[in-house]
Motif scaffolding. Structure first.
Motif, short mmCIF file in Angstrom:
data_model
loop_
_atom_site.label_atom_id
_atom_site.label_comp_id
_atom_site.label_asym_id
_atom_site.label_seq_id
_atom_site.Cartn_x
_atom_site.Cartn_y
_atom_site.Cartn_z
N GLY A 65 -15.59 10.65 10.52
CA GLY A 65 -16.47 9.59 10.08
C GLY A 65 -16.67 9.48 8.59
N GLY A 66 -15.68 9.93 7.82
CA GLY A 66 -15.74 9.76 6.37
C GLY A 66 -16.30 10.93 5.60
N VAL A 67 -16.51 12.07 6.26
CA VAL A 67 -17.04 13.24 5.55
C VAL A 67 -15.92 13.93 4.77
N THR A 68 -14.80 14.20 5.43
CA THR A 68 -13.65 14.83 4.78
C THR A 68 -12.42 13.94 4.96
N TRP A 69 -11.46 14.10 4.03
CA TRP A 69 -10.30 13.21 3.99
C TRP A 69 -9.01 13.98 3.74
N SER A 70 -7.92 13.46 4.27
CA SER A 70 -6.58 14.01 4.00
C SER A 70 -5.66 12.86 3.60
N THR A 71 -4.67 13.18 2.79
CA THR A 71 -3.74 12.16 2.30
C THR A 71 -2.56 12.01 3.24
N MET A 72 -2.18 10.76 3.52
CA MET A 72 -1.03 10.47 4.36
C MET A 72 0.11 9.96 3.50
N THR A 73 1.34 10.36 3.82
CA THR A 73 2.50 9.86 3.10
C THR A 73 2.77 8.41 3.50
N THR A 74 3.30 7.63 2.57
CA THR A 74 3.56 6.21 2.82
C THR A 74 4.98 5.80 2.46
N GLY A 75 5.90 6.73 2.57
CA GLY A 75 7.30 6.40 2.37
C GLY A 75 7.62 5.87 0.98
N GLY A 76 6.82 6.25 -0.02
CA GLY A 76 7.06 5.79 -1.39
C GLY A 76 6.52 4.42 -1.69
N ILE A 77 5.94 3.75 -0.70
CA ILE A 77 5.40 2.41 -0.91
C ILE A 77 4.01 2.51 -1.54
N THR A 78 3.76 1.73 -2.61
CA THR A 78 2.47 1.68 -3.27
C THR A 78 2.03 0.22 -3.39
N GLY A 79 0.89 0.00 -4.04
CA GLY A 79 0.44 -1.36 -4.28
C GLY A 79 -0.02 -2.11 -3.04
N LEU A 80 -0.59 -1.39 -2.05
CA LEU A 80 -1.05 -2.04 -0.83
C LEU A 80 -2.22 -2.99 -1.12
#
Length: 380
Positions: A306-321
Motif C-alpha cells: 500500500g505504498g509503504v515500501t517500494w522496489s524498482t522494476m526493469t523496463t527494458g531500457g524504455i524511459t519517458g513514460l
C-alpha cells in the motif's frame, strides 16, 4: 546426483520464469502518438492509445498485446488531438481533446465509438475558452459508473466541468464542482472508486487533490505536502482510505494517505526513478505502481504494502513514460505503459496481497482433527 540436478534446474526454471513474469518488456512501437499519449486496457491483449500530432486526433488499437496497431477511423471527430482515453472493449472507446491545438484549452469535447472507430459521436462539449478534457475514467468495481473531467471552462478558479454516467457511458449528466482559487486540474490524474468516491489532481499553487466522498454533494481539498503543483498521478485503494498522489516533480517522494485524503505524509520511494510521474492502485489489493521519466534501472516502481515500501522494476531500457494502465483478471495483472516516443511496454504480474473488505482481527485460533485418520498417503 541426477535427482539433485533435476531439482536444482526445476527450482531455477521456476525462479527465472517468475522473475521474467514480474518485469516490464518492450512489445511494440507506434508512430504519431503525439507528445503526451494516453493508454487504456480492457483485457490481457486489448490496448488503445489516444493522442496524435497537433491538430490530428488519433486513436490506435492493438488486439495482440501491443505488437501490431491499427489506426482507427476519424469520422465524426473534430480536428484536435486527444489527451485521454478509456476503452471498455475493442468496439467501445471514449476519448477527449484539449480544447485547442496543442492542448491550449477552449471548447473541449469528448467522444465515443461503439463500432471500433468506424464512427464517433460527440457526447458533450465544455463551452467557454479554457476547457481541457483531462480524463475519462470508469470504476473498476462498478463499470456502469464513470466520470469525465475537464478544466474549468471559464478559467482557473471557476466551477469545473464534470459529466458523470450511471449507465456505462450511454448517457451523461454534467455536474459542476465548485472552483478552487487559482486552480484548474491535471491530465490523467482522475481517480474513480465508485459513485460516491472520485476526484482529481490540481495543477497550480501548492500540491493538492480535489475529491468527493459522498457522490458530489460536497468536495474536499487534500493538501499533499510534496514538491510541485501539477499532480500528474492520483490513485486510491478500493477501501477508500489509502491513497497515493504524485506530482510532475516530486519523485522520488510521493504523498500517502491512510484516512481517505484528509491528511497526507511524504514517502521516499528510493531515489532512482524521477521526473514526470503517474500512479495506479490495483483494485482489491495492496499493489501500487508508479512511473517516472528517468531511472538507472527502470522507470517503474512497485509497492505490495500500500505504498509503504517500494522496489524498482526493469523496463527494458524504455524511459519517458507518459501514462500507464492495468487490467486485473483473477490473480493476474496485465499492465501497459506508453512513452512519448510511441514505445509500448507490457507487464504480466501476479497478485501477492489482498485488500479484503472484512479486516476484523480474529479472536481465536483452532486446530481441527485431520481427515482421514489414520491416513495413507495424504491427509487434510
Amino acid at each position: 546426483m541426477a535427482l539433485k540436478k533435476l531439482l536444482f534446474f526445476t527450482v531455477l526454471t521456476f525462479f527465472l520464469s517468475n522473475f521474467a513474469l514480474t518485469q516490464w518488456q518492450f512489445v511494440g512501437f507506434q508512430t504519431g502518438v503525439g507528445s503526451f499519449p494516453s493508454i487504456s486496457v480492457s483485457g490481457p491483449n486489448t490496448v488503445a492509445i489516444g493522442g496524435g500530432p497537433n491538430g490530428q486526433p488519433k486513436v490506435y488499437l492493438s488486439i495482440n498485446g501491443g505488437v501490431n496497431w491499427t489506426t482507427l477511423g476519424t469520422t465524426g471527430l473534430g480536428t484536435l488531438e486527444f489527451y485521454c482515453i478509456w476503452m471498455k472493449d475493442a468496439n467501445t472507446i471514449f476519448t477527449g481533446d484539449g480544447g485547442a491545438v496543442g492542448g491550449a484549452g477552449g471548447n473541449a469535447s469528448y467522444y465515443k465509438t461503439t463500432d471500433g472507430g468506424a464512427t464517433w459521436t460527440v457526447l458533450g462539449s465544455t463551452g467557454g475558452s479554457a476547457g481541457f478534457i483531462n480524463g475519462i475514467v470508469f470504476s473498476k468495481t462498478n463499470p456502469m459508473f464513470g466520470v469525465t473531467e475537464s478544466d474549468p471552462p471559464l478559467g482557473a478558479g471557476q466551477p469545473y466541468y464534470l459529466p458523470i454516467t450511471t449507465d456505462g457511458g450511454v448517457t451523461w449528466t454534467v455536474t459542476n464542482p465548485p472552483g478552487v482559487s487559482g486552480a484548474a486540474s491535471a491530465q490523467n490524474s482522475i481517480v474513480v472508486i465508485d459513485d460516491q468516491w472520485y476526484g482529481f489532481g490540481m495543477n497550480a499553487g501548492a500540491s493538492r487533490v480535489y475529491y468527493t466522498s459522498n457522490g458530489g454533494s460536497t468536495w474536499n481539498v487534500g493538501n499533499l505536502g510534496i514538491a510541485g503543483s501539477f499532480i500528474s498521478g492520483f490513485a486510491m485503494s478500493t477501501d477508500k482510505l489509502r491513497g497515493i498522489a504524485i506530482s510532475n516533480t516530486s519523485l522520488p517522494n510521493v504523498a500517502r494517505t491512510t484516512n481517505g485524503g484528509q491528511t497526507w505524509t511524504s514517502v521516499n520511494t528510493g531515489g532512482d526513478v524521477t521526473g514526470y510521474g503517474t500512479v495506479k492502485w490495483i483494485e482489491g489489493t495492496d499493489i501500487v505502481y508508479i512511473s517516472g521519466e528517468t531511472g538507472a534501472s527502470g522507470v517503474v516502481k512497485k509497492s505490495t504494502d500500500g505504498g509503504v515500501t517500494w522496489s524498482t522494476m526493469t523496463t527494458g531500457g524504455i524511459t519517458g513514460l507518459t501514462h500507464m494502465e492495468f487490467f486485473k483478471d483473477g490473480n493476474t495483472i496485465y499492465g501497459y505503459a506508453v512513452a512519448g516516443d510511441g514505445s509500448v511496454i507490457k507487464l504480466v504480474d501476479m497478485v501477492t496481497s489482498l485488500n479484503p473488505v472484512n479486516s476484523e482481527i480474529p479472536t481465536e485460533f483452532k486446530l481441527q482433527q485431520n481427515f482421514p485418520n489414520p491416513f495413507n498417503p495424504v491427509t487434510t
